[in-house]
Motif scaffolding. Structure first.
Motif, short mmCIF file in Angstrom:
data_model
loop_
_atom_site.label_atom_id
_atom_site.label_comp_id
_atom_site.label_asym_id
_atom_site.label_seq_id
_atom_site.Cartn_x
_atom_site.Cartn_y
_atom_site.Cartn_z
N ALA A 1 0.86 -1.18 0.00
CA ALA A 1 0.00 0.00 0.00
C ALA A 1 0.89 1.23 0.00
O ALA A 1 1.87 1.29 0.74
N LYS A 2 0.57 2.19 -0.89
CA LYS A 2 1.37 3.42 -0.94
C LYS A 2 0.46 4.62 -0.77
O LYS A 2 -0.42 4.85 -1.59
N ASN A 3 0.71 5.38 0.30
CA ASN A 3 0.00 6.64 0.51
C ASN A 3 -1.51 6.55 0.38
O ASN A 3 -2.12 7.34 -0.32
N ILE A 4 -2.06 5.57 1.07
CA ILE A 4 -3.52 5.43 0.96
C ILE A 4 -4.23 6.41 1.88
O ILE A 4 -3.91 6.53 3.06
N ASN A 5 -5.13 7.18 1.28
CA ASN A 5 -5.95 8.13 2.03
C ASN A 5 -7.40 7.85 1.73
O ASN A 5 -7.76 7.54 0.60
N ASN B 1 -2.40 8.68 4.80
CA ASN B 1 -1.09 8.28 4.28
C ASN B 1 -0.62 6.92 4.74
O ASN B 1 0.46 6.78 5.30
N ILE B 2 -1.43 5.92 4.52
CA ILE B 2 -1.05 4.57 4.93
C ILE B 2 -0.11 3.98 3.88
O ILE B 2 -0.46 3.87 2.71
N ASP C 1 -5.88 6.68 15.04
CA ASP C 1 -6.50 7.81 14.32
C ASP C 1 -6.22 7.78 12.82
O ASP C 1 -5.88 8.80 12.21
N GLY C 2 -6.28 6.60 12.24
CA GLY C 2 -6.14 6.50 10.79
C GLY C 2 -4.70 6.55 10.30
O GLY C 2 -4.45 6.69 9.11
N MET C 3 -3.76 6.45 11.24
CA MET C 3 -2.36 6.45 10.82
C MET C 3 -1.66 5.22 11.38
O MET C 3 -2.04 4.71 12.43
N ILE C 4 -0.62 4.78 10.67
CA ILE C 4 0.20 3.70 11.20
C ILE C 4 1.27 4.35 12.06
O ILE C 4 2.03 5.21 11.60
#
Ligand SMILES: Nc1ncnc2c1ncn2[C@@H]1O[C@H](COP(=O)(O)OP(=O)(O)OP(=O)(O)O)[C@@H](O)[C@H]1O
Ligand SMILES: [Mg+2]
Lengths: 225, 420
Positions: free
Chosen positions: A7-11, A25-26, A219-222
């Motif tokens: 996965a690259k920069n998934i928003n 930005n996953i 919160d939606g971030m790794i």
């Protein structure tokens, strides 16, 4: 090492009821034969991420590759083929087709794939059920078996097409410690004996600790992996 | 790629496990198609019978002399008043003979015509039937009975006696059934008739004629052409009507027009004579189709509702199928297949039931004095209606299945799995 999932920069945003930036930005990858787990507080976006990774949700930005092949932007038809062939999915609730027998439930994705004859598919399905110690349930109606058994049937179904990666969203969430242990061992064996890659969302710390890698979300971030 | 055996397998399982809904939906279609077949077979059978009743009695072309005013008044022929404005009051019809001028040459011309199956001369005479002191007004038609038998269904309407008996008796009469009843006469009796001029003749009843149309049976009788000519004191070329049967009925209209021009008589073709009748048939057909289509639409809504319900119940299944790699199209076909299976099953059952009911009606006794040749209700067994029936079943279930299945196709599995 070879990445089976990247996965690259998934928003992702939810627009209703108000704009909500749920994934930020996953970027990460799962290697061939790796058993990774995702942990995080409730509401941190784990399920949302998993639905995107499994190609069911296409409403996101960024890039997703499976087996080094970009899947972002493919048509729904191609995506369903990819799900059918390369991705096994196990839900928190077992989600079997209740009107069909256990065996038919396991066979369905292979029948859809249609790469093997009916007899071969049936043999494969029996073998998967045996492996999960539920071979004797093959001809039961899927609605007439216990929760732990259903979860194993769902795993057998996820494995029927020998996928590249198995994803699970709290697959042990509804099981007692004994059955959880059982499912963990099944996953471990699949990784060790067949080199299967796994990505499992869990709230169970003991479960996560024994996997190869823990991906922490908040919160939606790794925040760590 | 679409894997039909899997799709049909899933569709079948859904239908079998939801037996009650399946049966309800199927019976809806069965009822619609069965009713359509029964109705249309019965209605068209009835129409056919009425057509026969009226059309067989009507010649393809009927020639006669019409009483009408002269088209050109004598004054307009007078050259000197050509540019003047002429007023003529109280125009009366021209003193016209009812007789067709040159009837015999016309007949022999017609008999040689390639499109004519036959032409029969008739002589219609106004007469009175005498019964004691009562005089019943009516008419006596002089015919060439053997030719009439060949060209029309008059034989069916001779309920007692035979055409040959009339042929062989120069004083014979085929008495109208209504007249026979009114005057308490039967075959073998004598009946007195009187002409308009007052001459009285006794005639022997050799048969009873019943057309089924009371207005005719109460006034009309038949006798041999030369008998009537003799009664009226006219010669052998005195004929008032010529009835023509054609080989190709479609030619009747242009041929009537050309005969009118050629012989200066009135010629009415069958379509002109039966225009109102056609309207009646059309309206009956319209009613049949309106009722049948309503039934089928109701059945269609039944299927629509049941599939809609099924899809609500099967939301989770749809999500699982999609999650495990079935495409939206696959899911749509699963539900379409169910609708079409219901359509095929219900449709064929409907055809069977329709056939059975039609058969039942066909064997139900139906006896009425008005229709001497009919013993059971008329039913038209026509393969076309069965074809239309099954086609309609398939089309309506297809439409009823399309909308819900399209919704199933668009269901987002993530929403279902999340439980929202
Ligand atoms: N359809 C939706 N519309 C709007 N917001 C949503 C929707 N689905 C989820 N959310 C929100 O997105 C966030 C992430 O949800 P998600 O289900 O991914 O969390 P999770 O990490 O899986 O939580 P849990 O551990 O409880 O399963 C939550 O705050 C949730 O309220
Ligand atoms: Mg979740």
């Amino acid at each position: 090492m070879n990445l089976v999932l990247e996965a690259k920069n998934i928003n992702k945003h939810f627009h209703k009821p108000k704009d909500f930036h749920v994934l930020k930005n996953i970027s990460f990858g799962v290697k061939q034969g790796e058993f990774a787990s995702i942990m995080g507080k409730s509401g941190s976006g784990k399920s949302t991420l998993l639905y995107i990774l499994s190609t069911m949700d296409t409403d996101y930005t960024g890039e997703l590759s499976i087996n080094n092949q970009l899947v972002t932007g493919k048509s729904q038809r191609e995506l369903s083929q990819i799900r059918n062939k390369n991705i096994g999915f196990v839900f928190q609730f077992h989600y079997l087709l209740s009107e069909f027998s256990v065996l038919e439930n396991v066979m369905l994705p292979a029948k859809k794939l249609a790469e093997k004859s009916h007899a071969e598919i049936e043999k494969d399905a029996h073998r998967k059920l045996e492996m999960l110690h539920i071979g004797h349930l093959a001809h039961q109606r899927a609605s007439r078996i216990s929760g732990g058994e259903k979860q194993r049937v769902a795993i057998a179904r996820a494995l029927i097409n020998d996928p590249t990666i198995l994803m699970g969203d709290e697959p042990t969430g509804n099981l007692d410690s004994h059955n959880s242990e059982n499912v963990f061992n099944i996953f471990k064996n699949l990784k060790e004996e067949q080199g299967l890659s796994l990505l499992v969302v869990t709230h169970d710390e003991d479960f996560a600790k024994r996997t190869d890698r823990i991906i922490q979300m908040e919160d939606g971030m790794i925040i760590g992996h | 790629m679409i894997n039909w055996s899997v799709i049909l397998g899933i569709a079948k399982t859904h239908l079998v496990t939801k037996m009650k809904s399946t049966v309800t939906a199927t019976l809806g279609v069965t009822f619609g198609i069965g009713a359509y077949i029964t109705l249309v077979s019965f209605m068209t059978g009835l129409n056919g019978m009425l057509d026969d009743l009226v059309l067989n009695q009507t010649p393809h072309i009927h020639m006669y002399n019409e009483i009408r005013p002269s088209e050109t008044q004598p004054i307009s022929r007078y050259q000197e008043f050509k540019d003047a404005m002429n007023f003529v009051h109280s125009i009366k019809p021209k003193q016209n003979q009812e007789k067709i001028h040159n009837a015999l040459p016309i007949l022999s011309y017609l008999k040689k015509h390639p499109n004519v199956r036959g032409a029969t001369p008739q002589l219609r005479a106004q007469i009175f039937y005498l019964s004691g002191s009562i005089e019943l007004g009516g008419n006596l038609v002089g015919v060439d009975i053997i030719e009439e038998v060949r060209l029309s269904n008059i034989q069916d309407n001779i309920v007692e006696g035979t055409p040959e008996a009339l042929k062989n008796n120069t004083n014979g009469i085929l008495l109208g059934a209504g007249l026979a009843e009114k005057m308490s006469l039967s075959i073998g009796d004598r009946v007195q008739i009187s002409t308009v001029a007052g001459d009285i003749f006794p005639l022997k009843i050799v048969g009873i004629y019943q057309s089924g149309i009371a207005e005719i049976d109460n006034v009309q009788s038949f006798a041999n052409l030369n008998t009537v000519q003799r009664i009226l004191g006219e010669s052998e070329n005195y004929v008032t009507d010529i009835n023509i049967k054609l080989l190709n009925i479609a030619e009747s209209e242009p041929m009537a027009r050309s005969l009118e021009k050629q012989f200066n008589v009135k010629a009415v073709d069958i379509n002109e004579a039966n225009a109102q009748f056609e309207t009646g048939s059309n309206i009956r057909n319209l009613i049949t189709y309106a009722v049948s289509i309503t039934l089928l639409i109701v059945a269609g809504f039944g299927i629509y509702n049941i599939l809609n319900m099924l899809i609500y119940e099967k939301m989770k299944d749809i999500a699982i199928l999609k999650a495990t790699g079935f495409s939206g199209k696959d899911v749509q076909y699963i539900f379409m297949a169910q609708a079409i299976l219901i359509g095929i099953l219900g449709g064929f059952l409907g055809l069977l039931i329709g056939f059975g009911l039609s058969h039942l009606i066909d064997n139900t006794p139906f006896e009425t004095d008005a229709l001497p040749t009919i013993t059971t209700y008329p039913v038209n067994f026509n393969g076309t209606y069965y074809f239309i029936g099954i086609a309609f079943a398939l089309i309506s279930t297809f439409v009823a299945g399309y909308l819900p299945s399209n919704r199933a196709k668009k269901i987002d599995p993530v929403k279902i799995i999340r439980g929202t």
